[in-house]
Design an enzyme around this catalytic site. Structure first.
Site, short mmCIF file in Angstrom:
data_model
loop_
_atom_site.label_atom_id
_atom_site.label_comp_id
_atom_site.label_asym_id
_atom_site.label_seq_id
_atom_site.Cartn_x
_atom_site.Cartn_y
_atom_site.Cartn_z
N ILE A 94 -19.61 -32.36 -71.23
CA ILE A 94 -20.61 -31.71 -72.09
C ILE A 94 -20.83 -32.51 -73.37
O ILE A 94 -21.95 -32.61 -73.86
CB ILE A 94 -20.14 -30.28 -72.45
CG1 ILE A 94 -19.90 -29.46 -71.19
CG2 ILE A 94 -21.18 -29.58 -73.33
CD1 ILE A 94 -19.08 -28.20 -71.44
N TYR A 133 -18.57 -29.60 -64.17
CA TYR A 133 -18.55 -30.18 -65.52
C TYR A 133 -17.45 -29.51 -66.34
O TYR A 133 -16.94 -28.44 -66.02
CB TYR A 133 -19.91 -30.01 -66.20
CG TYR A 133 -20.27 -28.58 -66.52
CD1 TYR A 133 -19.92 -28.00 -67.75
CD2 TYR A 133 -20.97 -27.78 -65.61
CE1 TYR A 133 -20.25 -26.69 -68.05
CE2 TYR A 133 -21.30 -26.47 -65.90
CZ TYR A 133 -20.94 -25.93 -67.13
OH TYR A 133 -21.26 -24.62 -67.41
N CYS A 134 -17.09 -30.20 -67.44
CA CYS A 134 -16.12 -29.67 -68.40
C CYS A 134 -16.42 -30.30 -69.75
O CYS A 134 -17.46 -30.93 -69.93
CB CYS A 134 -14.69 -29.98 -67.94
SG CYS A 134 -14.36 -31.74 -67.71
N THR A 135 -15.53 -30.14 -70.71
CA THR A 135 -15.82 -30.58 -72.08
C THR A 135 -16.01 -32.09 -72.18
O THR A 135 -17.03 -32.57 -72.67
CB THR A 135 -14.69 -30.14 -73.03
OG1 THR A 135 -14.48 -28.74 -72.91
CG2 THR A 135 -15.04 -30.48 -74.47
#
Length: 315
Positions: free
Chosen positions: A218, A189-191
């Protein structure tokens, strides 16, 4: 020379500003031709932020009046390459960007590995409502693909933090961690989704078969998943003047060190090593007195511009 610019007209405080985060991997041979019309359109509509254009697509975050953001998105959707472009919306009480920049790049998110193409091979998308089940599975390794200053303020429960300073370090981190092969599932996952999308393409190329990534990142998780069901711990760093957002994409209360751009808590701001615009506990030891003198002069110019009702844009 340092630039100083007057504020553009702003909507009322009650309206705030609409923020749109977007990216799209797609082949765009003519990407350079889009820069000037896109820059002009954003400026005409009071939109600020950064958009990156490359052969592999588009990436960026912009903010402005709702009508201005809609105009820019409409223009992008009218381009054949970006017809399928998706974006995520949030709001800011004040304009979160200083200016508008449309930049031409080699990559829309820089990994530095040749022949990584998310349009050809990529991990499996996981919707936010299904994410908790995946990362709670004991057969899953959860990896945060963001950088250390981002993970410092928030991370998913049980996630592995690579402690990378840039995304360029991620490939070597993967290759040096043979233990990642010990479990069958990799969840990343990332922003907003772009880094983990490229990271899953890289993982597939490295021989990992069961690779997943959080759709919308996120930001989408914090928007869709109720706090009482959340496995997210802390705040999410964002690359604008809001610094961080919380569940429901509400603005957080962290501040930014103008010298190193590390997010700071109230306790860190109270540190004797903190000086507004000059240093904080994270960077004080890495700066020379000459650096600090230069930063103090910049901060002085920013303060003077603010007193005049102007916005100091820096270099």
């Amino acid at each position: 020379m340092t630039d100083i610019a007057h504020e553009i007209p702003s909507p009322s405080a009650n309206d705030g500003f609409l923020v749109a985060a977007l990216y799209h991997f797609v082949s765009v041979p003519r990407f350079a031709d889009l820069r000037d019309p896109l820059q002009a359109l954003c400026e005409e509509n009071g939109v600020r932020g950064t958009l990156l254009l490359a052969h592999e697509g588009i990436n960026g975050t912009i903010a402005g009046p709702a009508a201005g953001i809609r105009a820019v998105l409409s223009f992008l959707h009218s381009q054949p390459e970006f017809a399928g472009l998706e974006h995520k919306e949030s709001h800011a009480s004040a304009m979160p960007f200083l200016r508008m920049k449309v930049r031409l790049k080699k990559e829309i998110v820089t990994m530095g590995v040749e022949d990584i193409d998310p349009t050809r091979s990529v991990g499996t998308y996981v919707d936010p409502q299904d994410w908790n089940a995946l990362i709670s599975d004991p057969d899953t390794i959860v990896i945060d693909t963001r950088n250390d200053y981002e993970t410092a303020i928030g991370i998913f429960k049980g996630a592995v933090d690579p402690n990378t300073k840039t995304f360029r370090e991620f490939p070597d981190w993967v290759r040096n961690n043979t233990g990642l092969h010990n479990k069958p599932k990799i969840a990343m996952y990332c922003t907003g989704g772009i880094r983990c999308e490229k990271a899953t393409a890289f993982m597939k190329q490295e021989g990992f078969e069961e690779v997943y990534h959080l759709k919308g990142g996120i930001l989408k998780y914090l928007e869709d998943v109720p706090p009482e069901e959340s496995l997210w711990e802390g705040a999410c760093f964002v690359f604008d003047e809001r610094v961080s957002v919380l569940h429901g994409l509400e603005e957080g209360d962290l501040k930014l060190c103008r010298a190193c751009r590390h997010p700071l808590t109230a306790e860190e701001i109270a540190s004797p090593l903190y000086e507004a615009g000059v240093s904080c506990a994270h960077c004080h030891g890495t700066r020379s007195e000459e650096d600090r003198m230069r930063f103090r002069q910049r901060q002085k110019q920013m303060d003077l511009a603010k007193q005049r009702g102007e916005r100091h844009l820096g270099k």
